[in-house]
Design a protein around this motif. Structure first.
Motif, mmCIF file in Angstrom:
data_model
loop_
_atom_site.group_PDB
_atom_site.id
_atom_site.type_symbol
_atom_site.label_atom_id
_atom_site.label_comp_id
_atom_site.label_asym_id
_atom_site.label_seq_id
_atom_site.Cartn_x
_atom_site.Cartn_y
_atom_site.Cartn_z
ATOM 1 N N ALA A 244 0.847 -1.192 0.000
ATOM 2 C CA ALA A 244 0.000 0.000 0.000
ATOM 3 C C ALA A 244 0.881 1.240 0.000
ATOM 4 N N PRO A 245 0.564 2.236 -0.818
ATOM 5 C CA PRO A 245 1.376 3.466 -0.831
ATOM 6 C C PRO A 245 1.234 4.219 0.485
ATOM 7 N N SER A 246 2.252 4.965 0.817
ATOM 8 C CA SER A 246 2.216 5.766 2.038
ATOM 9 C C SER A 246 1.188 6.878 1.892
ATOM 10 N N ASN A 247 0.270 6.943 2.850
ATOM 11 C CA ASN A 247 -0.787 7.958 2.822
ATOM 12 C C ASN A 247 -1.148 8.300 4.263
ATOM 13 N N PRO A 248 -0.863 9.540 4.699
ATOM 14 C CA PRO A 248 -1.140 9.896 6.097
ATOM 15 C C PRO A 248 -2.621 9.845 6.448
ATOM 16 N N ASN A 249 -3.486 9.875 5.441
ATOM 17 C CA ASN A 249 -4.930 9.836 5.712
ATOM 18 C C ASN A 249 -5.478 8.413 5.795
ATOM 19 N N LEU A 250 -4.677 7.421 5.407
ATOM 20 C CA LEU A 250 -5.119 6.024 5.450
ATOM 21 C C LEU A 250 -4.130 5.228 6.293
ATOM 22 N N ARG A 251 -4.613 4.638 7.355
ATOM 23 C CA ARG A 251 -3.759 3.804 8.197
ATOM 24 C C ARG A 251 -3.842 2.369 7.688
ATOM 25 N N TYR B 181 -1.545 -1.238 6.507
ATOM 26 C CA TYR B 181 -0.312 -1.961 6.795
ATOM 27 C C TYR B 181 -0.162 -3.119 5.816
ATOM 28 N N SER B 182 1.033 -3.241 5.232
ATOM 29 C CA SER B 182 1.303 -4.280 4.234
ATOM 30 C C SER B 182 2.104 -5.409 4.873
ATOM 31 N N HIS B 183 1.620 -6.634 4.693
ATOM 32 C CA HIS B 183 2.255 -7.819 5.255
ATOM 33 C C HIS B 183 2.661 -8.735 4.099
ATOM 34 N N GLU C 204 -5.251 -2.688 10.141
ATOM 35 C CA GLU C 204 -4.764 -2.726 11.517
ATOM 36 C C GLU C 204 -3.387 -3.376 11.543
ATOM 37 N N ARG C 205 -2.520 -2.825 12.378
ATOM 38 C CA ARG C 205 -1.160 -3.366 12.470
ATOM 39 C C ARG C 205 -1.184 -4.744 13.131
ATOM 40 N N ARG C 206 -1.952 -4.864 14.202
ATOM 41 C CA ARG C 206 -2.077 -6.134 14.906
ATOM 42 C C ARG C 206 -3.380 -6.794 14.471
ATOM 43 N N ILE C 207 -3.274 -7.850 13.702
ATOM 44 C CA ILE C 207 -4.447 -8.481 13.101
ATOM 45 C C ILE C 207 -5.306 -9.146 14.170
#
Length: 291
Positions: free
Chosen positions: A153-160, A162-164, A278-281
């Motif tokens: 996912a491209p870096s976007n400060p408006n969208l949190r 996370y790429s795994h 979410e960072r922690r799935i």
């Protein structure tokens, strides 16, 4: 300690924002204009910021209103899904997994990537194929549990988001049996004399294929370019030209007598990712995909 959020006030704000004005929102809600207006003012007072500003005869969101609307969209989207989730759990239909499939992703690879979530036989799988950016927007609004793609996912400060990384798969090269039988040269030199079918630049692997062909000194005739990998393989099987396929597609293709495996390129790989909001799935089926 801050007062708890009044979700009724938030709902009236959400409807006003959707309708673009208090009068239209009141008509949709079947309420008096004054009542809806008072509910919105109460929300603004509790948050400490104006959420709307005049825009001609309508209302537009302020910056604070835009932020509130983003959260309201997520909250009420989840609310709309709650009855179905409860019904599925009560009737024993198992967990539901809503996955976005980036339209450049090979379909045989998708099946391989999703297989861990299907083990057990109680998963209700909902797959949505679309452009990557549109899927990310749906993921940010929690309309999807995860997105599968061949890029991060491209870096976007408006969208949190996370790429795994899920894994790498080297490419194998196949050709129609009749076409491969006429070529005496070994792989990869034989590709120079064959028409090639390639993914479009829509796929993240295409620039890597072009670079590999250049390094090998191969300048084949590109007979077709396809966004859909299944369509690419179908035309290859029909005899139109040689084509690359992921290692995870190899077993199925080798069972087809219409095509022949020419060779493998271990240094030319596709990389696959799962993108989450979410960072922690937390979703157990998404955890299975990562496991």
């Amino acid at each position: 300690m801050a007062a708890p959020l009044n979700f009724r006030h938030l709902y009236y704000f959400w409807v006003v924002a959707k309708e673009g004005g208090i009068a239209r929102a009141a008509e949709r809600l079947g309420m008096a204009v004054q009542t809806v207006s008072a509910q919105v003012r109460a929300l603004e007072q509790s948050l400490g910021h104006a959420l709307f500003k005049p825009a001609g005869r309508a209302l537009a969101l302020t910056e604070a209103g835009e932020a509130a609307m983003g959260y309201a969209d997520q909250i009420f989207q989840l609310g709309e899904e709650l009855p179905a989730a409860v019904r599925d759990a009560a009737t024993g239909q198992g967990l539901r997994l809503r996955v976005g499939i980036s339209d450049g992703l090979p379909k045989l690879v998708v099946r391989h990537l999703l297989q861990p979530a299907l083990e057990g036989g109680t998963t209700r799988l909902l797959c949505h194929e679309d452009e990557f950016d549109r899927l990310l927007a749906d993921l940010a609004l929690h309309r999807l549990d995860a997105v599968l793609s061949d890029r991060t996912a491209p870096s976007n400060p408006n969208l949190r988001l996370y790429s795994h990384k899920l894994g790498d798969a080297p490419l194998s090269w196949f050709a129609p049996a009749a076409l491969a039988g006429r070529k005496a040269r070994r792989f990869p030199e034989c590709l120079a004399g064959m028409p090639l079918l390639l993914p479009t630049s829509h796929a993240a692997v295409r620039p890597r294929i072009d670079q590999w062909l250049e390094r090998e000194g191969l300048h084949p005739r590109v007979a077709g370019e396809f966004e859909d990998s299944a369509l690419l393989a179908a035309f290859g099987r029909s005899g139109m030209g040689a084509f690359p396929a992921s290692r995870w597609s190899r077993e199925e293709l080798q069972s087809d007598p219409a095509v022949v495996l020419l060779g493998e390129t271990p240094d030319l790989v596709e990389t696959f990712y799962l993108v989450s909001a979410e960072r922690r799935i937390q979703h157990p089926l998404v955890q299975r995909l990562l496991g």
